[in-house]
Design a protein around this motif. Structure first.
Motif, short mmCIF file in Angstrom:
data_model
loop_
_atom_site.label_atom_id
_atom_site.label_comp_id
_atom_site.label_asym_id
_atom_site.label_seq_id
_atom_site.Cartn_x
_atom_site.Cartn_y
_atom_site.Cartn_z
N ILE A 55 0.84 -1.20 0.00
CA ILE A 55 0.00 0.00 0.00
C ILE A 55 0.87 1.25 0.00
O ILE A 55 0.59 2.23 -0.71
CB ILE A 55 -0.96 -0.04 1.21
CG1 ILE A 55 -1.98 -1.17 1.01
CG2 ILE A 55 -1.64 1.30 1.40
CD1 ILE A 55 -2.78 -1.50 2.26
N ALA A 78 -6.33 -6.27 0.97
CA ALA A 78 -7.13 -5.66 -0.10
C ALA A 78 -8.11 -4.64 0.46
O ALA A 78 -8.34 -3.58 -0.14
CB ALA A 78 -7.86 -6.75 -0.88
N ARG A 79 -8.68 -4.93 1.61
CA ARG A 79 -9.59 -3.97 2.24
C ARG A 79 -8.84 -2.70 2.65
O ARG A 79 -9.35 -1.58 2.49
CB ARG A 79 -10.28 -4.60 3.46
CG ARG A 79 -11.27 -5.70 3.10
CD ARG A 79 -12.14 -6.08 4.28
NE ARG A 79 -11.38 -6.69 5.37
CZ ARG A 79 -11.16 -7.99 5.49
NH1 ARG A 79 -11.62 -8.83 4.57
NH2 ARG A 79 -10.48 -8.46 6.52
N GLN A 80 -7.63 -2.87 3.16
CA GLN A 80 -6.83 -1.71 3.55
C GLN A 80 -6.43 -0.88 2.33
O GLN A 80 -6.42 0.36 2.37
CB GLN A 80 -5.58 -2.17 4.30
CG GLN A 80 -5.85 -2.82 5.64
CD GLN A 80 -6.48 -1.87 6.64
OE1 GLN A 80 -6.17 -0.68 6.67
NE2 GLN A 80 -7.39 -2.38 7.46
N ALA A 81 -6.12 -1.56 1.22
CA ALA A 81 -5.77 -0.84 -0.01
C ALA A 81 -6.95 -0.03 -0.53
O ALA A 81 -6.80 1.11 -0.98
CB ALA A 81 -5.29 -1.82 -1.07
N ALA A 82 -8.15 -0.61 -0.45
CA ALA A 82 -9.35 0.11 -0.89
C ALA A 82 -9.57 1.34 -0.01
O ALA A 82 -9.89 2.43 -0.51
CB ALA A 82 -10.56 -0.81 -0.84
N ALA A 87 -6.54 0.67 -4.46
CA ALA A 87 -6.92 -0.70 -4.82
C ALA A 87 -6.58 -1.03 -6.27
O ALA A 87 -6.23 -2.17 -6.59
CB ALA A 87 -8.41 -0.91 -4.58
N ASP A 88 -6.66 -0.04 -7.16
CA ASP A 88 -6.41 -0.29 -8.57
C ASP A 88 -4.92 -0.41 -8.90
O ASP A 88 -4.57 -0.73 -10.03
CB ASP A 88 -7.03 0.82 -9.42
CG ASP A 88 -6.45 2.20 -9.12
OD1 ASP A 88 -6.00 2.42 -7.98
OD2 ASP A 88 -6.45 3.05 -10.02
N TRP A 92 -3.28 -8.47 -5.80
CA TRP A 92 -3.04 -9.39 -4.68
C TRP A 92 -3.09 -10.82 -5.20
O TRP A 92 -4.08 -11.23 -5.80
CB TRP A 92 -4.08 -9.19 -3.59
CG TRP A 92 -4.17 -7.77 -3.12
CD1 TRP A 92 -5.11 -6.84 -3.49
CD2 TRP A 92 -3.30 -7.11 -2.21
NE1 TRP A 92 -4.87 -5.65 -2.87
CE2 TRP A 92 -3.76 -5.77 -2.08
CE3 TRP A 92 -2.16 -7.50 -1.50
CZ2 TRP A 92 -3.13 -4.84 -1.25
CZ3 TRP A 92 -1.54 -6.58 -0.67
CH2 TRP A 92 -2.02 -5.27 -0.56
#
Length: 211
Positions: A55, A78-82, A87-88, A92
Motif C-alpha cells: 500500500i 485488499a480492504r486496507q488498499a481500498a 486498490a487499482d 493481490w
C-alpha cells in the motif's frame, strides 16, 4: 500454536485469524529508507502479509504485485488498499512461494522478513526473486539476523543467515549485479510486555545492471 499436521497455508491463515491485525500497519523501515530514490515502476512484494509495504508503494506511484500464502492476510490487505484509495494499483496474489511464483519481471522485488515457522526453501525462493528483477531494477531483501532478545533460542535448528550468506546464496552471475548494501542494522521493537528492545536485522540491496 503448533505447526504439526498443518500446511503452511493453514498455519498462516490461522495465525492471521487470531486477531484483526497482526503487524503494525506501517511500512518496513528499510523500504521507506531505500525506495524513495528509485523511479516508480513495477514492484513485487513477497510475503506481503497485511499489505502495509504494498500500500505504501502504491501510494507513491508503483504498480505492485503483492504475494502471500495466506488468503486471510490478502483479503485484509485488499480492504486496507481500498480504504487507502490504491486498490487499482495492487494485484493481490496467493502463492506458496515454494511451489509457485508470480510471472513477469519487476523494477523492484522486495522480500521483507520472508521467514516461516515451517519448512520453506528460502534460498531457492530468493534466487527466483533475483531472476524476476528487470535490467536496471533492484532486489531488496531484509531478514532477521537473530531471534528477539526476549526469547532464548525459540526455534532450535532454524538458521538466520548473515547478509553475506544471503548474498552468496543468490549465486548472482559476476559482472551482472551491483551490491549497494550488505549489512546488519539495529532497530527498536517492543517486547510482549510493551517494553522497547533492540532487534538486529540485516539488509541486502542489489541492482541488476543493464546488459
Amino acid at each position: 500454536m503448533t505447526t504439526d499436521n498443518l500446511s503452511g497455508e493453514d498455519f498462516w491463515n490461522a495465525r492471521y485469524a487470531e486477531n484483526d491485525r497482526i503487524w503494525s500497519g506501517n511500512p518496513n523501515l528499510i523500504l521507506v529508507r531505500e525506495v524513495p530514490g528509485l523511479e516508480p515502476g513495477t514492484a513485487l512484494d513477497l510475503g506481503c502479509g497485511e499489505g502495509a509495504d504494498a500500500i505504501w508503494l502504491a501510494g507513491r506511484g508503483w504498480r505492485v504485485t503483492a504475494v502471500d500464502i495466506s488468503q486471510v492476510a490478502l483479503d485484509r490487505a485488499a480492504r486496507q488498499a481500498a480504504a487507502a484509495g490504491v486498490a487499482d494499483r495492487v494485484d493481490w496474489q496467493r502463492h506458496d512461494l515454494g511451489v509457485s511464483f508470480p510471472t513477469g519481471v519487476f523494477d523492484l522485488v522486495s522480500a521483507h522478513f520472508l521467514h516461516s515457522y515451517e519448512d520453506m526453501p528460502r534460498e531457492r525462493i530468493l534466487r527466483t526473486a533475483a531472476s524476476a528483477v528487470a535490467p536496471g531494477g533492484t532486489l531488496l531483501i531484509v531478514g532477521h539476523a537473530a531471534p528477539p532478545p526476549w526469547e532464548s533460542d525459540p526455534h532450535p535448528g532454524v538458521h538466520l543467515p548473515t547478509p553475506q550468506e544471503v548474498l552468496r546464496s543468490l549465486e548472482l552471475p559476476d559482472g551482472q549485479w551491483e551490491v549497494q548494501l550488505c549489512e546488519e542494522y539495529e532497530r527498536t521493537q517492543n517486547d510482549p510486555q510493551g517494553r522497547p528492545a533492540t532487534r538486529t536485522d540485516n539488509v541486502l540491496k542489489v541492482r541488476r545492471l543493464r546488459g
